[in-house]
Design a protein around this motif. Sequence first.
Motif, PDB file in Angstrom:
ATOM      1  N   ALA A   7       0.831  -1.203   0.000  1.00 21.55           N
ATOM      2  CA  ALA A   7       0.000   0.000   0.000  1.00 21.55           C
ATOM      3  C   ALA A   7       0.868   1.256   0.000  1.00 21.55           C
ATOM      4  N   GLU A   8       1.918   1.256   0.799  1.00 22.99           N
ATOM      5  CA  GLU A   8       2.827   2.406   0.845  1.00 22.99           C
ATOM      6  C   GLU A   8       3.559   2.568  -0.480  1.00 22.99           C
ATOM      7  N   PHE A   9       3.948   1.452  -1.069  1.00 21.58           N
ATOM      8  CA  PHE A   9       4.650   1.475  -2.347  1.00 21.58           C
ATOM      9  C   PHE A   9       3.775   2.109  -3.430  1.00 21.58           C
ATOM     10  N   ILE A  10       2.541   1.653  -3.552  1.00 19.45           N
ATOM     11  CA  ILE A  10       1.642   2.160  -4.588  1.00 19.45           C
ATOM     12  C   ILE A  10       1.309   3.629  -4.352  1.00 19.45           C
ATOM     13  N   ALA A  11       1.099   4.008  -3.094  1.00 20.61           N
ATOM     14  CA  ALA A  11       0.788   5.407  -2.794  1.00 20.61           C
ATOM     15  C   ALA A  11       1.938   6.326  -3.189  1.00 20.61           C
ATOM     16  N   SER A  12       3.170   5.849  -3.051  1.00 21.76           N
ATOM     17  CA  SER A  12       4.330   6.661  -3.410  1.00 21.76           C
ATOM     18  C   SER A  12       4.491   6.775  -4.921  1.00 21.76           C
ATOM     19  N   VAL A  13       4.213   5.687  -5.634  1.00 20.98           N
ATOM     20  CA  VAL A  13       4.394   5.683  -7.087  1.00 20.98           C
ATOM     21  C   VAL A  13       3.286   6.464  -7.783  1.00 20.98           C
ATOM     22  N   PHE A  14       2.045   6.248  -7.357  1.00 15.01           N
ATOM     23  CA  PHE A  14       0.889   6.856  -8.026  1.00 15.01           C
ATOM     24  C   PHE A  14       0.449   8.117  -7.280  1.00 15.01           C
ATOM     25  N   GLN A  15       1.230   9.166  -7.399  1.00 20.34           N
ATOM     26  CA  GLN A  15       0.886  10.419  -6.728  1.00 20.34           C
ATOM     27  C   GLN A  15      -0.023  11.297  -7.575  1.00 20.34           C
ATOM     28  N   GLN A  16      -0.108  11.013  -8.863  1.00 23.65           N
ATOM     29  CA  GLN A  16      -1.013  11.733  -9.763  1.00 23.65           C
ATOM     30  C   GLN A  16      -1.823  10.706 -10.544  1.00 23.65           C
ATOM     31  N   ILE A  17      -3.126  10.727 -10.369  1.00 17.37           N
ATOM     32  CA  ILE A  17      -4.009   9.823 -11.101  1.00 17.37           C
ATOM     33  C   ILE A  17      -5.150  10.649 -11.684  1.00 17.37           C
ATOM     34  N   PRO A  18      -5.488  10.448 -12.957  1.00 17.49           N
ATOM     35  CA  PRO A  18      -6.610  11.196 -13.539  1.00 17.49           C
ATOM     36  C   PRO A  18      -7.877  11.011 -12.716  1.00 17.49           C
ATOM     37  N   GLN A  19      -8.647  12.053 -12.633  1.00 13.30           N
ATOM     38  CA  GLN A  19      -9.864  12.027 -11.830  1.00 13.30           C
ATOM     39  C   GLN A  19     -10.793  10.913 -12.299  1.00 13.30           C
ATOM     40  N   GLY A  20     -11.224  10.094 -11.358  1.00 15.67           N
ATOM     41  CA  GLY A  20     -12.132   8.998 -11.666  1.00 15.67           C
ATOM     42  C   GLY A  20     -11.442   7.698 -12.016  1.00 15.67           C
ATOM     43  N   ALA A  21     -10.111   7.715 -12.158  1.00 12.46           N
ATOM     44  CA  ALA A  21      -9.355   6.512 -12.510  1.00 12.46           C
ATOM     45  C   ALA A  21      -8.711   5.907 -11.267  1.00 12.46           C
ATOM     46  N   PHE A  22      -8.214   4.673 -11.421  1.00  9.59           N
ATOM     47  CA  PHE A  22      -7.589   3.967 -10.303  1.00  9.59           C
ATOM     48  C   PHE A  22      -6.377   3.190 -10.796  1.00  9.59           C
ATOM     49  N   ALA A  23      -5.383   3.056  -9.915  1.00 14.34           N
ATOM     50  CA  ALA A  23      -4.302   2.111 -10.179  1.00 14.34           C
ATOM     51  C   ALA A  23      -4.889   0.708 -10.100  1.00 14.34           C
ATOM     52  N   ALA A  24      -4.255  -0.242 -10.792  1.00 12.58           N
ATOM     53  CA  ALA A  24      -4.767  -1.610 -10.846  1.00 12.58           C
ATOM     54  C   ALA A  24      -3.797  -2.571 -10.174  1.00 12.58           C
ATOM     55  N   ALA A  58       0.876 -11.834   1.149  1.00 14.70           N
ATOM     56  CA  ALA A  58       2.324 -11.806   0.941  1.00 14.70           C
ATOM     57  C   ALA A  58       2.827 -13.102   0.334  1.00 14.70           C
ATOM     58  N   ASN A  59       2.003 -14.152   0.332  1.00 13.48           N
ATOM     59  CA  ASN A  59       2.390 -15.442  -0.232  1.00 13.48           C
ATOM     60  C   ASN A  59       1.826 -15.664  -1.632  1.00 13.48           C
ATOM     61  N   HIS A  60       1.349 -14.588  -2.254  1.00 10.61           N
ATOM     62  CA  HIS A  60       0.858 -14.648  -3.626  1.00 10.61           C
ATOM     63  C   HIS A  60       1.797 -13.881  -4.550  1.00 10.61           C
ATOM     64  N   ASN A  61       1.651 -14.120  -5.843  1.00 13.07           N
ATOM     65  CA  ASN A  61       2.287 -13.281  -6.854  1.00 13.07           C
ATOM     66  C   ASN A  61       1.455 -12.004  -6.943  1.00 13.07           C
ATOM     67  N   ASN A  62       2.021 -10.882  -6.539  1.00 11.74           N
ATOM     68  CA  ASN A  62       1.276  -9.622  -6.504  1.00 11.74           C
ATOM     69  C   ASN A  62       1.846  -8.639  -7.515  1.00 11.74           C
ATOM     70  N   TYR A  63       0.945  -7.986  -8.236  1.00 13.33           N
ATOM     71  CA  TYR A  63       1.350  -7.100  -9.325  1.00 13.33           C
ATOM     72  C   TYR A  63       0.604  -5.773  -9.247  1.00 13.33           C
ATOM     73  N   VAL A  64       1.230  -4.756  -9.839  1.00 10.84           N
ATOM     74  CA  VAL A  64       0.573  -3.470 -10.039  1.00 10.84           C
ATOM     75  C   VAL A  64       0.736  -3.106 -11.512  1.00 10.84           C
ATOM     76  N   GLY A  65      -0.299  -2.533 -12.097  1.00  9.45           N
ATOM     77  CA  GLY A  65      -0.238  -2.145 -13.496  1.00  9.45           C
ATOM     78  C   GLY A  65       0.578  -0.877 -13.691  1.00  9.45           C
ATOM     79  N   CYS A  66       1.235  -0.776 -14.836  1.00  9.10           N
ATOM     80  CA  CYS A  66       1.996   0.428 -15.162  1.00  9.10           C
ATOM     81  C   CYS A  66       1.079   1.611 -15.469  1.00  9.10           C
ATOM     82  N   SER A  67      -0.197   1.316 -15.712  1.00  8.47           N
ATOM     83  CA  SER A  67      -1.168   2.347 -16.066  1.00  8.47           C
ATOM     84  C   SER A  67      -2.299   2.391 -15.049  1.00  8.47           C
ATOM     85  N   SER A  68      -3.019   3.492 -15.064  1.00  6.39           N
ATOM     86  CA  SER A  68      -4.282   3.587 -14.327  1.00  6.39           C
ATOM     87  C   SER A  68      -5.417   3.446 -15.332  1.00  6.39           C
TER      88      SER A  68
END
Length: 251
Positions: free
Chosen positions: A30-47, A74-84
């Motif tokens: 959660a901290e990682f994603i919040a740091s990376v995605f500091q600007q997201i278009p209104q109405g969109a979400f990181a995946a 933490a025992n799964h393969n966890n991913y975040v998309g490069c796009s929102s």
Amino acid sequence: MTRQILTVFASDPGKGGKGGKGGEFPITNAEFIASVFQQIPQGAFAAVCSKPGDPTLGGWIATPANQGIQSLSANHNNYVGCSSFFPGDDGSFKARKDRFAAFHFLMLDDIGTKVPFERLGSFELSWLIETSPGNYQGGIILANPISDAAGAVRLLTAVIDAGLCDPGAAGPLSRWARLPVAVNGKPKHKDNLGEPFHCCLTEWRPEKRYTPHEILARLELERAPGRRPKHSKTPSVKRSEWDDAHDVLMP
């Protein structure tokens, strides 16, 4: 395999914690994603996407990060998309080209194996994650997310042409990168006890953000794949093709 890190640490690595803290830098997904995605278009979400066991099996189900991040094991393969992405009119959420909102970061793959660390020179990545023994994914956060889909494709194409990314990963709009608190469940990476490889965040510099022009120039992306030229030269890319002034709104 001897690990050789040539990029520079932002600070001395801390000790990894337990219970959702991962890598040499104690950080949650959660901290990682919040740091990376500091600007997201209104109405969109990181995946985000989470897959148990062998990640090559089954489909890729996207979940809005604000809903799915706390349930990632933490025992799964966890991913975040490069796009929102924007939700559909019916409220569904899918990481698809027609739902694209903005491209937020580049992911360099197979560093340390297919791509030597020397290829990066003195370039400071935004992060580096060991995703299997001696093999790393590197992230480069964009100073301003790219809301133009064609511009995102051009940037990734330059990375692929330079040999810094899997040629099969030609779809930047729906590309996935591994999160730091996760495992690599591919059977070939299990240890002698049958345990999966745990990903490790080894470099973390979320303040390092780059424009497409800076990425092209500093990594000399229009050069021959897999090696750096002897002399630095800024690639001849028209300014209009890499316009940094994108209409990205804070949510």
